[in-house]
Design a protein around this motif. Structure first.
Motif: not given
Length: 273
Positions: A154, A156, A166, A230
């Motif tokens: 994952k 973001t 996400d 992220a």
């Protein structure tokens, strides 16, 4: 008077064209790609396995009955469906089916594998773990094939992008450009020369910045994203100015422009007389 107005209009036109060209350049990625030597290596794209990762591991062979003990509690009807566009406007787009037994990496970085027992994943990539499992299974099975996928890779994406959220990457590998593609690209207010990447790896938080307009980002350690990264696209000066200015400023500028044009027309008609 007429010549002054014409001169003023010419200057405004030139300034407008210059601003437009600069704005277009600000939106372009990798502007110097022809001059950059690509030195990115495989080590930059190698993601080490992290605590909490969900590993889908399936052992196959010519005789599938022989490898059943290594695929305990699994049948071909068991699947994991991941969504490559999670967080976007179309939640079913890019759905990918991943099939196989799932193992969750515990807080010590270990998984319990049938027959073989406990395996440490600390500091290892998927390729490293695949090689280790294959070598151990070879003690029991002739020419086994080991398939490993990361089911919960994952990333973001936040800030000045069209779709914040996400995103799960089904193949477990993504670049910062892939991330922006999933998020619908940066908006016109996105600061493309100062994109922040926050990374948590082996319990340590690091960060780095990349310039999307510079092709050298290909050689950055933050070009290839890692699990849990992220990506934050910050606002540029245009957004800051827009946020501070009077909401009616655009109307005022339009009115002024119309007024200047009207004066120029009147003066032109008056001189003809």
């Amino acid at each position: 008077m007429k010549s002054r107005i014409v001169g003023l209009c010419s200057i405004l036109l030139l300034v407008s064209c210059k601003i437009k060209d600069n704005a277009q350049n600000d939106l372009n990625y990798m502007q110097n790609i022809e001059q950059v030597a690509i030195e990115a290596s495989a080590k930059n794209s190698g993601n080490t396995i992290q605590t909490g990762d969900q590993l889908v591991i399936l052992i196959t062979a010519k005789d599938m009955d022989v490898v059943k003990p290594f695929n305990q509690n699994y049948s071909s009807s068991d699947i994991i469906q991941t969504n490559a566009n999670a967080g976007g406007n179309m939640p079913n787009q890019g759905a990918t089916v991943i099939s196989g037994p799932t193992y969750i990496v515990d807080s010590n970085g270990d998984i319990d594998f049938p027959v073989i027992g406990k395996l440490s994943t600390t500091g290892k990539t998927l390729v490293d773990l695949k090689t280790e499992i294959r070598d151990k299974v070879r003690q029991y099975v002739i020419n086994p094939t080991v398939n490993i996928r990361l089911a919960n890779f994952k990333i973001t994406v936040l800030g000045e992008v069209n779709r914040q959220g996400d995103y799960i990457v089904a193949n477990g590998q993504a670049t910062i450009l892939n991330a922006l593609g999933l998020a619908g690209d940066a908006t016109m207010y996105g600061k493309r020369d100062d994109v922040l990447v926050i990374r948590t790896e082996d319990g340590k938080i690091t960060h780095g910045k990349v310039n999307l307009q510079d092709a050298n980002l290909i050689n950055s350690p933050f070009y290839y994203l890692k699990q849990g990264d992220a990506v934050i696209v910050q606002s540029n000066k245009a957004k800051e100015i827009t946020a501070r200015q009077n909401p009616n400023t655009g109307l005022y500028l339009t009115a002024i422009s119309i007024g200047v044009t009207a004066i120029a027309v009147v003066v032109s008609l008056f001189n003809r007389k």
